[in-house]
Design a protein around this motif. Structure first.
Motif, PDB file in Angstrom:
ATOM      1  N   PHE A  12      37.803  45.731  42.217  1.00 10.30           N
ATOM      2  CA  PHE A  12      37.872  45.416  40.783  1.00 10.30           C
ATOM      3  C   PHE A  12      36.810  44.385  40.405  1.00 10.30           C
ATOM      4  CE2 PHE A  12      42.421  46.927  40.924  1.00 10.30           C
ATOM      5  CZ  PHE A  12      42.244  47.954  40.010  1.00 10.30           C
ATOM      6  N   ALA A 232      42.296  42.080  36.807  1.00 11.85           N
ATOM      7  CA  ALA A 232      42.922  42.672  37.991  1.00 11.85           C
ATOM      8  C   ALA A 232      42.401  42.017  39.267  1.00 11.85           C
ATOM      9  CB  ALA A 232      42.648  44.174  38.026  1.00 11.85           C
ATOM     10  N   GLN A 235      43.962  38.537  39.871  1.00 12.24           N
ATOM     11  CA  GLN A 235      45.358  38.624  40.302  1.00 12.24           C
ATOM     12  C   GLN A 235      45.474  38.883  41.802  1.00 12.24           C
ATOM     13  OE1 GLN A 235      46.946  41.725  37.840  1.00 12.24           O
ATOM     14  NE2 GLN A 235      46.976  40.467  35.989  1.00 12.24           N
TER      15      GLN A 235
END
Length: 295
Positions: A12, A232, A235
């Motif tokens: 990501f 993303a 995280q």
């Protein structure tokens, strides 16, 4: 499972920074459109597309909660002003063959964050961080001497994006809701600009050929996609890894400027980049040392 999660986070992160790094290639296709026109279309289409995402993800209650807090709305308006200015200067730089200057600005951003932490958050700097700041300042002095003027594109991009990050860090608003609210705050300015241009016979949101229209609509999509990928990544990864991946963006911009756009790489400017890269290497070493220390 943790290994797969980390690999997904790196994927990501590469997607986000890769898209940001190739932004000059995309926006160069719109070089015939004025930067403010592109910004206005980018804000409007991002507002529409992110609104659809909020509907699909059923996140409107999070947006409504922000409207109940005037302080958060005020800070998001400041964030919108900062990121809107950043977008506008970046678009101007791409249209005027100043991609190398924009690359230098984004390389400077982590060091601007260090200074903001010192001045605003009262954080303390260790010796390595002071050295990295000194190298960045030396690079700016070299730019001023070599160019004979302030490298305003680099300074504005670094300052606005660094300050934007500081403001957003203090807001408990997720990335997607925050982007929708920021583009909402930009709409009155974009609307007034469009009305002013209409009085002079120019249509900001129309009158383009099909290719240009599709590119302007796509500008809204590519504003939202890397931000979602970045959220993303954060995280799934520690901040040190995210910070190291961040250098992909300005590196790709630098390579694009030199190899594709053919911008001249003067020795004096290469010296500035060398000083910044050295400063970032020192800064990254300091960050890694802090990360390795037990809490």
């Amino acid at each position: 499972m943790n290994r797969n999660r980390r690999l997904a986070g790196i994927g990501f992160g590469l997607l986000a920074y890769g898209m940001w790094g190739f932004f000059p290639l995309f926006f160069r296709q719109l070089s015939d459109v004025s930067p403010m026109d592109v910004l206005s279309n980018r804000a409007v289409w991002a507002f529409v597309l992110v609104g659809l995402l909020l509907t699909l993800r059923r996140q409107w209650p999070m947006v409504v909660a922000v409207f109940r807090t005037w302080r958060q709305l005020a800070m998001l308006s400041v964030a919108a002003l900062l990121i809107g200015t950043n977008w506008l200067v970046f678009l101007w730089a791409v249209a005027n063959r100043q991609v190398m200057a924009s690359s230098l600005g984004y390389f400077l951003t982590p060091l601007v964050n260090v200074l903001l932490g010192l001045l605003v958050l009262k954080e303390r700097l260790n010796r390595l961080e002071w050295l990295s700041v000194a190298l960045a300042l030396l690079a700016m002095v070299n730019e001023i001497v070599a160019l004979g003027s302030l490298p305003w594109v680099s300074l504005v991009l670094a300052t606005t994006f660094g300050t934007y990050g500081l403001v957003r860090k203090q807001l408990p608003v997720d990335a997607i809701s925050g982007l929708w609210l920021e583009t909402l705050a930009m709409l009155p300015v974009c609307g007034l600009y469009a009305l002013w241009q209409a009085r002079h016979g120019h249509a900001v949101f129309g009158g383009h050929d099909l290719r240009t229209t599709l590119l302007l609509i796509s500008a809204g999509a590519i504003t939202a996609l890397p931000l979602m990928a970045f959220a993303a990544a954060t995280q799934r990864l520690d901040l040190v890894t995210v910070g190291m991946l961040m250098y992909i963006n300005p590196t790709l911009q630098f390579l694009t400027a030199v190899w594709i756009f053919g911008e001249p790489a003067q020795p004096a400017r290469l010296l500035s980049f060398g000083l910044i890269w050295l400063g970032l290497l020192v800064f990254s070493g300091s960050a890694w040392g802090k990360y390795r220390q037990p809490a």
